[in-house]
Scaffold this motif. Structure first.
Motif, short mmCIF file in Angstrom:
data_model
loop_
_atom_site.label_atom_id
_atom_site.label_comp_id
_atom_site.label_asym_id
_atom_site.label_seq_id
_atom_site.Cartn_x
_atom_site.Cartn_y
_atom_site.Cartn_z
N ASP A 282 -29.78 47.91 21.86
CA ASP A 282 -30.17 48.31 23.20
C ASP A 282 -31.40 49.22 23.16
N ILE A 283 -31.37 50.20 22.27
CA ILE A 283 -32.48 51.16 22.19
C ILE A 283 -33.74 50.48 21.64
N TYR A 284 -33.53 49.58 20.68
CA TYR A 284 -34.66 48.84 20.10
C TYR A 284 -35.44 48.10 21.19
N GLU A 285 -34.70 47.56 22.14
CA GLU A 285 -35.32 46.80 23.23
C GLU A 285 -36.19 47.66 24.15
N ASP A 286 -36.04 48.98 24.06
CA ASP A 286 -36.83 49.86 24.92
C ASP A 286 -38.32 49.77 24.58
N GLY A 287 -38.63 49.39 23.33
CA GLY A 287 -40.04 49.23 22.95
C GLY A 287 -40.79 50.55 22.88
N SER A 288 -40.10 51.60 22.43
CA SER A 288 -40.70 52.93 22.36
C SER A 288 -40.23 53.59 21.05
N LEU A 289 -40.49 54.87 20.92
CA LEU A 289 -40.03 55.60 19.74
C LEU A 289 -38.57 56.05 19.84
N LYS A 290 -37.90 55.55 20.87
CA LYS A 290 -36.53 55.98 21.12
C LYS A 290 -35.58 55.74 19.94
N LEU A 291 -35.79 54.62 19.24
CA LEU A 291 -34.88 54.33 18.13
C LEU A 291 -34.96 55.43 17.07
N TRP A 292 -36.14 56.03 16.97
CA TRP A 292 -36.38 57.09 15.99
C TRP A 292 -35.92 58.45 16.54
N LEU A 293 -36.26 58.71 17.78
CA LEU A 293 -36.12 60.07 18.30
C LEU A 293 -34.95 60.26 19.25
N ALA A 294 -34.24 59.17 19.55
CA ALA A 294 -33.17 59.31 20.54
C ALA A 294 -32.03 58.34 20.28
N SER A 295 -31.75 58.07 19.01
CA SER A 295 -30.57 57.23 18.77
C SER A 295 -29.49 58.11 18.16
N PHE A 296 -29.39 58.10 16.82
CA PHE A 296 -28.34 58.89 16.16
C PHE A 296 -29.02 59.97 15.32
N GLY A 297 -28.85 61.23 15.70
CA GLY A 297 -29.51 62.33 15.00
C GLY A 297 -29.11 62.41 13.54
N GLU A 298 -27.92 61.89 13.23
CA GLU A 298 -27.46 61.97 11.83
C GLU A 298 -28.38 61.22 10.87
N MET A 299 -29.23 60.34 11.42
CA MET A 299 -30.11 59.57 10.53
C MET A 299 -31.04 60.48 9.72
N PHE A 300 -31.28 61.69 10.21
CA PHE A 300 -32.17 62.62 9.51
C PHE A 300 -31.45 63.43 8.42
N PHE A 301 -30.13 63.38 8.44
CA PHE A 301 -29.39 64.28 7.55
C PHE A 301 -28.43 63.54 6.61
N GLU A 302 -27.95 62.40 7.04
CA GLU A 302 -26.89 61.74 6.28
C GLU A 302 -27.39 60.41 5.72
N GLN A 303 -27.36 60.33 4.40
CA GLN A 303 -27.94 59.16 3.73
C GLN A 303 -27.30 57.85 4.19
#
Ligand code: NA7
Length: 548
Positions: A282-303
């Motif tokens: 769903d977020i991917y379809e937004d066509g913006s940086l949302k997948l990076w900056l507004a999906s799951f914050g854990e992506m930055f901390f949990e391998q």
């Protein structure tokens, strides 16, 4: 307000100043323009010096083909003045460089700033005189300015990595770095063009020029995770829609994690596996940086979370590529999604299916040198070219200031200090440099992880308030204490080292500049948290600073 007439006082290195000011600002970009407006509003005689011939900063210099926002236009905005916001209408969700440059001209004229900017003057040298508690600033045009406050709005990505290869000067054709692309453009029709680099800039160039050139050779080293951009044209309805959200955006943007309108609303651990995929789709379809900056914050901390989201993006990329060799060269496998800057693209991957485009992976067979005919690789093969476009990036965060000769107290120089260790106090000041204020330098979100207008408004407002505080309290000098700076550096490192970014290699850590000390450049605690900490510092009377 001081007089702008020549002062009889001797300057730091001798000689009389040609001008006396309250504040010198470097740079007429997003930060510098607003800083000038604010300081003038509070009654200071402030002036911008800029090497460029007009306003724009980043948007003046980066006029390469395809340059555009990848923040939505309606959030890449000044939010301090509702009429300023509403009287400008954007043509697209992600407009291109000429329109952005025009917008900054509009801002400059609306705020009557032009008379207070000196163009075509590069600040080369600045020295702090401790006895007089004033800076002497020198430009390459011979101006010598005596000033109390010195504010750098010189950009986080303004020092190009443009002298990288042996033999560059021997090239018989044209060679240009993207941030020095000529205003009149280059005639690429029918020519053999090489692009070095596939970062956010290279991607915009490649997808744009491929249909225009005779033949395009792309020299790519590190593959990038890319997300497709959806860039609808804006009509009256869309413009009315975003203008109607002014108050909401003004309240919201400064407090999100990256200064965008969206934030991390989903929690991986609380989401059933089948639902996670739906959310990502769903977020991917937004066509913006949302997948990076507004999906799951854990992506930055949990391998493990990062691995799954990286795999999702890889699948999307692979599905668009026909050739396994392209997949191998263009789809990342050895670092995680979001730990490098994520570029938005429009048909970038499909560009490599064109008959007139070749991809040369220079990971295992690097560029050895530039020769008169073109680019020579380590294995001795030469790609013959008429034009070379270097999309090779910047000395981010520090380069703008280390390329100047800035001398603080007791023989401190920014160049030596930052080549030893990159330290600042909240990215706003530096111990050893009284009354020097900085924006878009390391250890603040504005060094990388931010919608720049959000962060630069906050930083320049903090600086403006700080200068106001000093003057209001009958003081003249402010400098962070050594202990205060140490506390910020430790907090920064603790926050940064908890992220997966800390284990990567990119300009986010200065890895692209030989000899640059390694440190995550951007504060990673979030834009809202950073803002609160800065506000707290001011509210408590600047406990980590010495004021005299
Ligand atoms: P980046 O993201 O630093 O990209 C620079 C590109 O140049 C990247 O692909 C580099 O490969 C490549 N590069 C640099 N040096 C070389 C050499 N010696 N050989 C081959 N390739 C090389 O800069 P951009 O201008 O694209 O983007 C900067 C920011 O501007 C961007 O993030 C936005 O915020 C706006 P590497 O990755 O180092 O292998």
């Amino acid at each position: 307000m001081t007089d702008t007439l020549t002062s009889p006082t001797e300057t730091a290195q001798g000689g009389e100043p040609t001008r006396t000011l309250d504040a010198v600002i470097i740079g007429a970009g997003v930060a510098g323009l607003y800083q000038l407006h604010q300081l003038r509003q509070q009654g200071l005689d402030a002036r911008i010096y800029d090497a460029a011939s007009d306003v724009g900063g980043t948007w003046f210099w980066n006029r390469y083909p395809g340059a555009r926002f990848d923040s939505e236009a309606y959030i890449y905005q000044y939010l301090f003045d509702e009429a300023l916001y509403k009287d400008w209408s954007w043509s697209h969700r992600f407009p291109d460089q000429p329109e952005i440059e025009q917008w900054l001209h509009y801002v400059t004229d609306r705020l009557h700033l032009r008379d207070h900017i000196t163009f075509g003057a590069r600040v080369e040298q600045a020295t702090y005189d401790e006895d007089r508690a004033r800076w002497t600033v020198r430009t390459d045009t011979g101006e010598v300015i005596d000033t109390q406050f010195f504010v750098t709005c010189a950009g986080m990505l303004s020092a190009p990595m443009d002298h990288l290869f042996e033999g560059q000067d021997s090239f018989r054709g044209q060679i240009v770095h993207t941030s020095r692309y000529p205003e009149s453009g280059l005639d690429l029709a029918g020519r053999r063009v090489g692009v070095i680099g596939n970062g956010a800039t290279g991607i915009q160039v490649i997808q744009t020029i491929a249909p225009q050139v005779g033949h395009l050779t792309v020299f790519a080293r590190t593959p990038q995770y890319v997300l497709p951009m959806k860039n609808p044209k804006y009509g009256d309805a869309e413009v009315a829609w975003y203008k109607g959200r002014f108050e909401e955006l003004k309240q919201n943007l400064p407090h999100t994690f990256t200064g965008f309108e969206y934030d991390f609303v989903h929690v991986w651990a609380d989401t059933p596996p089948e639902r996670r995929r739906e959310i990502l789709e769903d977020i991917y379809e937004d066509g913006s940086l949302k997948l990076w900056l507004a999906s799951f914050g854990e992506m930055f901390f949990e391998q493990e979370v990062n691995d799954e989201i990286s795999q999702f993006v890889r699948e999307k990329m692979c599905a668009r590529l026909k050739d396994p060799a392209l997949v191998a060269a263009l789809v990342p496998t050895d670092y995680g999604f979001g730990t490098h800057r994520v570029p938005l693209e429009m048909g970038y991957l499909e560009t490599f299916h064109r008959d007139n485009v070749d991809l040369v992976s220079v990971r295992d067979n690097p560029i050895a040198r530039i020769v008169p005919e073109g680019i020579e690789l380590r294995d001795g093969t030469v790609r013959e070219l008429d034009v070379i476009i270097m999309a090779t990036g910047f000395d981010a965060g520090t380069g703008a200031l280390t390329r100047m000769d800035i001398r603080g107290r007791d023989g401190h120089t920014i160049k030596e200090d930052w080549f030893t260790e990159i330290r600042t106090t909240m990215g706003l000041m530096k111990h050893g440099y009284p009354n020097l204020f900085t924006t878009a330098v390391p250890l603040a979100p504005s060094a990388a992880l931010c919608n720049m207008t959000t962060c630069l408004q906050q930083q320049t407002e903090w600086i403006n308030d700080c200068i106001h505080y000093i003057r209001e309290h009958g003081k003249s000098v402010i400098e962070p204490t050594d202990e205060g700076e140490q506390a910020w550096v430790e907090h920064h490192d603790e926050t940064a080292n908890a992220t997966l970014i800390a284990g990567t290699t990119s300009w986010y850590l200065g890895s692209n500049v030989p000899g640059k000390p390694r440190r995550v450049l951007s504060y990673t605690g979030g834009v809202g948290v950073y803002r609160d900490k800065c506000a707290e510092e001011a509210a408590e009377g600047y406990p980590h600073f010495a004021i005299s």
